[in-house]
Design a protein around this motif. Sequence first.
Motif, PDB file in Angstrom:
ATOM      1  N   LEU A 119       0.833  -1.197   0.000  1.00 30.17           N
ATOM      2  CA  LEU A 119       0.000   0.000   0.000  1.00 30.17           C
ATOM      3  C   LEU A 119       0.868   1.248   0.000  1.00 30.17           C
ATOM      4  CD1 LEU A 119      -2.598  -0.984   2.762  1.00 30.17           C
ATOM      5  CD2 LEU A 119      -3.036  -0.872   0.302  1.00 30.17           C
ATOM      6  N   PRO A 120       0.451   2.293  -0.690  1.00 32.74           N
ATOM      7  CA  PRO A 120       1.133   3.584  -0.530  1.00 32.74           C
ATOM      8  C   PRO A 120       0.948   4.076   0.901  1.00 32.74           C
ATOM      9  CG  PRO A 120      -0.330   3.581  -2.449  1.00 32.74           C
ATOM     10  CD  PRO A 120      -0.667   2.363  -1.646  1.00 32.74           C
ATOM     11  N   GLY A 121       1.860   4.910   1.352  1.00 30.75           N
ATOM     12  CA  GLY A 121       1.772   5.407   2.720  1.00 30.75           C
ATOM     13  C   GLY A 121       2.467   6.723   2.897  1.00 30.75           C
ATOM     14  N   GLN A 122       3.023   6.924   4.095  1.00 25.89           N
ATOM     15  CA  GLN A 122       3.639   8.198   4.433  1.00 25.89           C
ATOM     16  C   GLN A 122       4.799   8.543   3.504  1.00 25.89           C
ATOM     17  OE1 GLN A 122       4.439   8.319   8.772  1.00 25.89           O
ATOM     18  NE2 GLN A 122       3.250   6.436   8.866  1.00 25.89           N
ATOM     19  N   LEU A 123       5.625   7.530   3.174  1.00 25.55           N
ATOM     20  CA  LEU A 123       6.775   7.798   2.319  1.00 25.55           C
ATOM     21  C   LEU A 123       6.337   8.263   0.937  1.00 25.55           C
ATOM     22  CD1 LEU A 123       9.856   7.724   2.037  1.00 25.55           C
ATOM     23  CD2 LEU A 123       9.648   5.369   1.235  1.00 25.55           C
ATOM     24  N   ASP A 124       5.262   7.695   0.420  1.00 31.00           N
ATOM     25  CA  ASP A 124       4.761   8.120  -0.888  1.00 31.00           C
ATOM     26  C   ASP A 124       4.319   9.576  -0.842  1.00 31.00           C
ATOM     27  OD1 ASP A 124       4.264   5.398  -2.667  1.00 31.00           O
ATOM     28  OD2 ASP A 124       4.099   5.059  -0.525  1.00 31.00           O
ATOM     29  N   LEU A 154      24.926   7.937  -2.478  1.00 27.66           N
ATOM     30  CA  LEU A 154      24.654   9.130  -1.684  1.00 27.66           C
ATOM     31  C   LEU A 154      24.005   8.764  -0.355  1.00 27.66           C
ATOM     32  CD1 LEU A 154      24.711  12.232  -1.608  1.00 27.66           C
ATOM     33  CD2 LEU A 154      22.466  12.226  -2.719  1.00 27.66           C
ATOM     34  N   ASN A 155      23.239   7.692  -0.335  1.00 30.43           N
ATOM     35  CA  ASN A 155      22.553   7.270   0.881  1.00 30.43           C
ATOM     36  C   ASN A 155      23.524   6.885   1.992  1.00 30.43           C
ATOM     37  OD1 ASN A 155      20.112   6.617   2.311  1.00 30.43           O
ATOM     38  ND2 ASN A 155      20.607   4.462   2.013  1.00 30.43           N
ATOM     39  N   ILE A 156      24.731   6.506   1.637  1.00 25.50           N
ATOM     40  CA  ILE A 156      25.726   6.145   2.637  1.00 25.50           C
ATOM     41  C   ILE A 156      26.137   7.365   3.453  1.00 25.50           C
ATOM     42  CG2 ILE A 156      28.090   5.300   2.944  1.00 25.50           C
ATOM     43  CD1 ILE A 156      27.660   3.485   0.564  1.00 25.50           C
ATOM     44  N   PHE A 157      26.051   8.551   2.845  1.00 28.06           N
ATOM     45  CA  PHE A 157      26.508   9.773   3.511  1.00 28.06           C
ATOM     46  C   PHE A 157      25.364  10.628   4.040  1.00 28.06           C
ATOM     47  CE2 PHE A 157      29.632   8.548   0.311  1.00 28.06           C
ATOM     48  CZ  PHE A 157      30.794   8.507   1.060  1.00 28.06           C
ATOM     49  N   SER A 213      18.744  10.784   5.387  1.00 29.45           N
ATOM     50  CA  SER A 213      17.340  11.151   5.226  1.00 29.45           C
ATOM     51  C   SER A 213      16.875  10.964   3.787  1.00 29.45           C
ATOM     52  CB  SER A 213      17.135  12.614   5.638  1.00 29.45           C
ATOM     53  OG  SER A 213      15.863  13.067   5.269  1.00 29.45           O
ATOM     54  N   ALA A 214      15.817  10.164   3.595  1.00 27.24           N
ATOM     55  CA  ALA A 214      15.282   9.934   2.251  1.00 27.24           C
ATOM     56  C   ALA A 214      14.748  11.224   1.643  1.00 27.24           C
ATOM     57  CB  ALA A 214      14.185   8.875   2.298  1.00 27.24           C
ATOM     58  N   SER A 215      14.064  12.026   2.456  1.00 21.23           N
ATOM     59  CA  SER A 215      13.499  13.275   1.934  1.00 21.23           C
ATOM     60  C   SER A 215      14.588  14.289   1.621  1.00 21.23           C
ATOM     61  CB  SER A 215      12.509  13.863   2.943  1.00 21.23           C
ATOM     62  OG  SER A 215      13.139  14.105   4.191  1.00 21.23           O
ATOM     63  N   ALA A 216      15.626  14.335   2.463  1.00 24.03           N
ATOM     64  CA  ALA A 216      16.712  15.293   2.214  1.00 24.03           C
ATOM     65  C   ALA A 216      17.427  14.975   0.899  1.00 24.03           C
ATOM     66  CB  ALA A 216      17.706  15.273   3.377  1.00 24.03           C
ATOM     67  N   ALA A 219      10.464   6.287  -8.613  1.00 27.32           N
ATOM     68  CA  ALA A 219      10.609   4.856  -8.357  1.00 27.32           C
ATOM     69  C   ALA A 219      12.077   4.440  -8.387  1.00 27.32           C
ATOM     70  CB  ALA A 219       9.814   4.056  -9.383  1.00 27.32           C
ATOM     71  N   ALA A 220      12.836   4.938  -9.356  1.00 26.99           N
ATOM     72  CA  ALA A 220      14.256   4.590  -9.455  1.00 26.99           C
ATOM     73  C   ALA A 220      15.020   5.079  -8.231  1.00 26.99           C
ATOM     74  CB  ALA A 220      14.845   5.183 -10.725  1.00 26.99           C
ATOM     75  N   TYR A 221      14.706   6.289  -7.790  1.00 26.83           N
ATOM     76  CA  TYR A 221      15.368   6.817  -6.598  1.00 26.83           C
ATOM     77  C   TYR A 221      15.099   5.919  -5.396  1.00 26.83           C
ATOM     78  CZ  TYR A 221      15.941   9.519  -2.366  1.00 26.83           C
ATOM     79  OH  TYR A 221      16.280   9.914  -1.089  1.00 26.83           O
ATOM     80  N   ARG A 222      13.865   5.447  -5.266  1.00 23.53           N
ATOM     81  CA  ARG A 222      13.490   4.647  -4.105  1.00 23.53           C
ATOM     82  C   ARG A 222      14.258   3.328  -4.059  1.00 23.53           C
ATOM     83  NH1 ARG A 222       6.954   5.375  -3.664  1.00 23.53           N
ATOM     84  NH2 ARG A 222       7.312   4.305  -1.680  1.00 23.53           N
TER      85      ARG A 222
END
Length: 542
Positions: A189-194, A418-421, A424-427, A452-455
């Motif tokens: 289900l879509p949720g807060q992250l979506d 980039l996620n290693i450094f 925050s997903a939103s940042a 979708a690719a970013y996720r």
Amino acid sequence: MAEAQAGSGTQSGILGWIERSGNKLPDPVFLFFWLIAILVVVSIAASLAGLSAAHPTEVDADTGAATVITAQSLLSAENIARLWVEMPQTFTHFHPLGYVLVVMLGAGVAERAGLFGTAMRAGVRNAPIYLLTPIVAFVGMMGNLAADAAYVVLIPLAGIIFHAAGRHPVAGIAAAFAGVSGGFSANLLPGQLDALLFGITEASVETVFGDFTANIAGNWYFIAAMTFVFLPVIWFVTDKMIEPRLGPWNPSMAGKAVSPEQQGEVADGDRALSSAESKGLRWAGLAVLFVVGLWLFFTLGPGTPLIDETASAEARLTPFYQSLVAGFFLLFLLAGWAYGKAAGTIEDHRGLVKMMAGAMEDLAYYLVLAFAAAHFVAMFAWSNLGLILAVNGADFLGNSGLPAWALLTAIILVSALLNIFVGSASAKWALLAPVLVPMLMLLGISPEMATAAYRVGDGATNIITPLMVYFPLILIFCQRWQKDFGLGSLAATMLPYSVGLLLAGLAMTIGWVVLDLPLGPGAEVFMEVPTTVDPTGPASAE
């Protein structure tokens, strides 16, 4: 927590370099302020240099020549006035802000009433031993609807349940961590992250192309498929790689004895649901059915308020998509309230309001982050640098002849690195989206596909970076069962999951693009190249 931090300072090699480099980065809030300062300097230099781009589809009505977009200095009189005069508007009109606040008003009630925790415990406590791993992983991915609750409830509970089943508790913690954090975007289900990510996507599109309405369900089919793609990966890695590496679980081993406190946790984690909790889950289920039925009535019933009968076939469901944020708010709110009333965790309406207020208190840091991110996104649009970079980047990539799947593969890999450094997903998406989304749109790739690719890239490396906010907490969970379990042990345990999830996500994305499958209701991989641009940005257009 202090033990984890002390241990982390002694790491060497690549893991130690990553940790030391990442620790030198400022808090994401100040990271945006520093980026704004850099953006101001770059905008001045670009303006003085006459940086510009000819839009590939727009032409001047008088001359018939291609429209030229020029870089604007953020220290021009117009932009200085815009910064100070429109500051409240820039903040309050930041799309992710409203989306997240509305959804969290409901989700906060469901979390505080105990619905999320009880539902996760009910999902795993009676699992057969041979199905324990996939059930824990599946509940972990579904638990992302509960945001932080999945980390603090399910992950330690998984260790307890694995121990009760005679399996290694650390393997249970690893499987749950991989599901909750590695499969951060996977869900049925879509949720807060979506709501959060598509709010940023919407803002990024509007900075270049003007008015645009994001579809919060735009990745629904994609993330649902991701759930079933990631599930066997986590199952295989846990049972065939991690648990054999950990060896047989023996609580009597030196330094690994189970304390009386842990014995109490085992009993609590394996206990049957109380009659009040079972009743609460039944009431919550009825509330969910009520909300789903209500939305079906609004969509298909008399007057079809959530369908625009006068619009084109492609736009008829726009009101339905726009209503989903409110729909998830109501679903979480009523399900949490129904559970709380039946289970006795909510006494009256005052308790309900208190829980909603508590959810807003938890978002205090996010509000500060949103203030900084909103101004970065807005000022990026005012400078025209996003549009110029998008046009020139699209020209470069278009001339390179790379297929769409190769471009999206690059985005996934960049996001994972980039996620290693930056945890925050939103940042991260607020940094990448203003350039990537318009650039891909000019190549005919939809904003939903870019998101979708970013996720895919964002979730894969969550579980191997010490900079992930819950990483030290997961280490503490492991050390309660295995006292010599260090930061390097956790990173080494989670690395096979990270590699497996990244490869599975890449393969799934490539296959999705090649087959041109729909990403969600009304959301496709490809789109027509936009033929209009709003060079003034949404703020001045108002």
